[in-house]
Design a protein around this motif. Structure first.
Motif, PDB file in Angstrom:
ATOM      1  N   ASN A  72      54.078  40.620  55.595  1.00 48.14           N
ATOM      2  CA  ASN A  72      54.681  40.146  54.344  1.00 48.14           C
ATOM      3  C   ASN A  72      55.374  41.260  53.569  1.00 48.14           C
ATOM      4  OD1 ASN A  72      54.160  37.336  54.391  1.00 48.14           O
ATOM      5  ND2 ASN A  72      52.024  37.694  53.823  1.00 48.14           N
ATOM      6  N   PRO A  74      58.823  42.967  52.626  1.00 49.55           N
ATOM      7  CA  PRO A  74      60.233  42.556  52.656  1.00 49.55           C
ATOM      8  C   PRO A  74      61.070  43.447  53.565  1.00 49.55           C
ATOM      9  CG  PRO A  74      59.410  42.658  50.401  1.00 49.55           C
ATOM     10  CD  PRO A  74      58.357  43.279  51.260  1.00 49.55           C
ATOM     11  N   THR A 108      65.660  38.890  43.216  1.00 47.35           N
ATOM     12  CA  THR A 108      64.371  38.251  43.488  1.00 47.35           C
ATOM     13  C   THR A 108      64.550  36.744  43.557  1.00 47.35           C
ATOM     14  OG1 THR A 108      63.205  40.015  42.286  1.00 47.35           O
ATOM     15  CG2 THR A 108      61.981  37.990  42.731  1.00 47.35           C
ATOM     16  N   ARG A 116      56.182  31.472  46.471  1.00 41.90           N
ATOM     17  CA  ARG A 116      56.297  32.816  47.032  1.00 41.90           C
ATOM     18  C   ARG A 116      57.530  33.526  46.475  1.00 41.90           C
ATOM     19  NH1 ARG A 116      55.084  30.170  52.289  1.00 41.90           N
ATOM     20  NH2 ARG A 116      53.025  30.805  53.009  1.00 41.90           N
ATOM     21  N   PHE A 118      60.451  36.440  47.194  1.00 39.86           N
ATOM     22  CA  PHE A 118      61.147  37.220  48.205  1.00 39.86           C
ATOM     23  C   PHE A 118      62.257  38.018  47.537  1.00 39.86           C
ATOM     24  CE2 PHE A 118      59.475  33.456  50.242  1.00 39.86           C
ATOM     25  CZ  PHE A 118      58.937  33.909  51.433  1.00 39.86           C
ATOM     26  N   THR A 119      62.774  38.994  48.240  1.00 45.16           N
ATOM     27  CA  THR A 119      63.943  39.723  47.760  1.00 45.16           C
ATOM     28  C   THR A 119      65.211  38.990  48.175  1.00 45.16           C
ATOM     29  OG1 THR A 119      64.132  41.111  49.738  1.00 45.16           O
ATOM     30  CG2 THR A 119      62.694  41.905  47.961  1.00 45.16           C
ATOM     31  N   GLU A 122      66.416  40.094  51.679  1.00 47.14           N
ATOM     32  CA  GLU A 122      65.707  39.443  52.776  1.00 47.14           C
ATOM     33  C   GLU A 122      66.169  38.001  52.932  1.00 47.14           C
ATOM     34  OE1 GLU A 122      61.119  39.085  54.402  1.00 47.14           O
ATOM     35  OE2 GLU A 122      61.479  39.164  52.243  1.00 47.14           O
ATOM     36  N   GLY A 123      66.433  37.324  51.813  1.00 47.58           N
ATOM     37  CA  GLY A 123      66.917  35.952  51.876  1.00 47.58           C
ATOM     38  C   GLY A 123      68.253  35.854  52.584  1.00 47.58           C
ATOM     39  N   ARG A 146      57.010  37.576  58.597  1.00 51.41           N
ATOM     40  CA  ARG A 146      56.635  36.613  57.568  1.00 51.41           C
ATOM     41  C   ARG A 146      56.129  35.351  58.257  1.00 51.41           C
ATOM     42  NH1 ARG A 146      56.804  38.008  51.936  1.00 51.41           N
ATOM     43  NH2 ARG A 146      58.646  39.292  51.526  1.00 51.41           N
ATOM     44  N   LEU A 154      62.217  30.101  52.191  1.00 51.86           N
ATOM     45  CA  LEU A 154      63.259  31.039  51.779  1.00 51.86           C
ATOM     46  C   LEU A 154      64.636  30.554  52.227  1.00 51.86           C
ATOM     47  CD1 LEU A 154      64.152  33.689  50.534  1.00 51.86           C
ATOM     48  CD2 LEU A 154      63.545  34.850  52.672  1.00 51.86           C
TER      49      LEU A 154
END
Length: 412
Positions: A72, A74, A108, A116, A118-119, A122-123, A146, A154
Motif C-alpha cells: 500500500n 503509493p 490526493t 481510501r 491515493f495520490t 498513482e491514479g 495495492r 481508484l
C-alpha cells in the motif's frame, strides 16, 4: 465472486491448463511421421505456453491470496523506466506529468466506498495501465502493490475526474477557428471538395450480452451486442467530435440526428462567415455541410470522385484502429459489461488520450495528408478557449484552480 473463491478457481484453472499442455507436449514428442523441423517448432511453442502458465500460476498464488498483505505504498512515475511506461502506459514520464497538469489531476484522491486515499500520480498510472492492457486487477496488483479492490476504486474515481474534461475536449466547436485552414490544406493535398475539413463515421465496440435492453444493443449487421460511437476525424488525424455511446442497433443516420452534428456545423459556418463541411459514407444524408459519395454512379466523373474521396476517408478507419491498438481494454468484449462498468466513460477518455498521443507522437501516418497535428500546448489552448467560452455563456461552471484533494465520496 468472493476473493477467496476466485483465488481457488483461478489456481485450479491454471493447474488444469498446465496439465493439458504437458499431455500435449508428450503426445507430440512421440508422434510418428512428423518432420523433425515441424516437431521442434511445435514442441517449442508448447513449452513456451507451459512456461507462461507457470508464471501466471505464481502470480495467482502471490496476488490472489486472500490473506496476503500488500505494501500500500503509493507508486510514482519516477519509479518506472521510460521504456516500461511507453510500453504499458503509452506515455513516458514527463508526458504523463504534463497530462496531469492539463487534466488538473489533484495531489490526493479519496475514493468512494472505503474512503481510501491515493495520490493523483498513482491514479494517473493506474488509469493508463488499466486502459492499455488486458491484465486483471489482481495481475495489476503485482505492479502497484495495492489490493485489487483498491485499484478498482481508484480507476473509477479517475474516470469520474477526467470524463468532464474529455467530453468538453471532444466537441467539434473546439476546432472552430482551425477548420478553414484545415480545409484549405486538405484541398491543396488533392481533396476534391474545397470546403472539406474532416470525415465522419461510426465505430462499434463489442459488449457482453446485457441483462436489460438486449434487443437495442444487438447489431444485426455485425451479429453481436455492441455500443456505437460517431466520430469526426480531421485531416490532422485528431478526433474532433466523439458522440455516444449509442445502442448497437443504431444506424449512422440516427446517430447523426441525435448528435445534432449538422445543426452545430451550420452554426459554426454562420459564426465563421465561410463554408466548411465534412464527408461521410453513403449512409449519411446529403446537406450543405455534409457530403457523401454518389450512390448511383452514372458517369466516369462520379466514379472517379467516389474513388478519390474514399482514399481520403480512410483517415477515420486508421484513427479507430489506433484507438483500439493503444487502448485494447476498450475493445475487449469480456471486460465490457455495460450495466456493471463505466464503459462509456472509458471509451470517451480513450479517445481523448488518443488525441494526446497524436499530439506527442504524431498521427497514424503523418505524411499521408502532409498536415501535422497540433502540439500538446496548442491542443490545450484550443480546449481551454472553448471551455472559457462555455463558461461565459453559462453552459459550464467555472473550475477555478486545480484541486489539492478530490473527494469522490462527495460526487463529481
Amino acid at each position: 465472486m468472493p476473493s477467496r473463491v476466485g483465488c481457488a478457481l483461478e489456481r485450479k484453472r491454471l493447474r488444469k491448463q498446465y496439465d493439458e499442455l504437458a499431455r500435449l507436449f508428450a503426445s507430440y514428442a512421440g508422434v510418428p511421421g512428423l518432420r523433425e523441423d515441424e516437431r521442434i517448432v511445435i514442441l517449442r511453442t508448447i513449452r513456451e505456453a507451459m512456461v507462461q502458465c507457470l508464471a501466471d500460476l505464481e502470480v495467482a498464488k502471490r496476488y490472489w491470496n486472500f490473506n496476503r498483505s500488500v505494501t500500500n505504498v503509493p507508486k510514482t512515475v519516477d519509479e518506472f523506466s521510460d521504456d516500461w511506461l511507453r510500453q504499458h502506459c503509452r506515455f513516458v514520464g514527463w508526458e504523463i506529468k504534463e497530462l496531469m497538469r492539463i487534466l488538473e489531476i489533484p495531489s490526493t484522491i479519496r475514493v468512494r466506498g472505503t474512503g481510501r486515499v491515493f495520490t493523483g500520480e498513482e491514479g494517473m498510472l493506474v488509469m493508463l495501465r488499466r486502459l492499455a492492457c488486458l491484465d486483471t486487477l489482481h495481475q495489476m496488483s503485482a505492479t502497484f502493490e495495492r489490493p485489487a479492490s483498491g485499484l478498482s476504486e481508484l480507476h473509477n474515481a479517475m474516470l469520474d475526474l477526467v470524463y468532464p474534461y474529455a467530453k468538453q475536449a471532444l466537441q467539434l466547436e473546439v476546432w472552430e477557428s482551425e477548420l478553414p485552414r484545415l480545409a484549405k490544406e486538405l484541398h491543396d493535398e488533392g481533396c476534391l471538395i474545397p470546403t472539406c475539413c474532416g470525415f465522419v463515421d461510426g465505430t462499434i465496440f463489442k459488449i457482453r450480452r446485457p441483462t436489460e435492453g438486449e434487443d437495442a444493443a444487438y447489431n444485426g449487421w455485425k451479429r453481436m451486442h455492441a455500443t456505437k460511437y460517431q466520430a469526426v476525424v480531421l485531416s490532422n488525424f485528431m478526433v474532433a467530435d466523439f458522440d455516444g455511446p449509442h445502442p448497437g442497433s443504431a444506424a449512422d443516420p440516427n446517430m447523426l440526428r441525435r448528435s445534432n452534428l449538422v445543426e452545430r456545423l451550420r452554426e459554426i459556418v454562420d459564426r465563421l462567415g465561410t463554408s466548411v463541411s465534412l464527408y461521410g459514407d453513403a449512409a449519411y444524408p446529403l446537406s450543405t455541410v455534409l457530403y457523401r459519395p454518389y450512390r448511383n454512379e452514372t458517369t466516369a466523373e462520379q466514379a472517379r470522385f467516389n474513388e478519390d474521396m474514399s482514399t481520403f476517408r480512410l483517415a477515420v478507419e486508421w484513427v479507430f484502429g489506433k484507438l483500439e491498438q493503444l487502448w485494447p481494454f476498450v475493445g475487449d468484449k469480456t471486460r465490457r459489461a455495460v450495466l456493471l462498468r463505466q464503459t462509456g466513460k472509458e471509451d470517451v477518455i480513450a479517445a481523448l488520450l488518443t488525441n494526446f498521443h497524436t499530439c506527442l507522437c504524431g498521427g497514424v501516418t503523418t505524411d499521408y495528408f502532409g498536415i501535422a497535428p497540433p502540439t500538446l500546448q496548442e491542443y490545450e489552448r484550443l480546449v481551454s478557449t472553448h471551455m472559457r467560452a462555455d463558461q461565459d455563456t453559462g453552459l459550464q461552471p467555472t473550475s477555478g484552480h486545480p484541486q489539492l484533494v478530490y473527494d469522490a465520496t462527495q460526487g463529481h
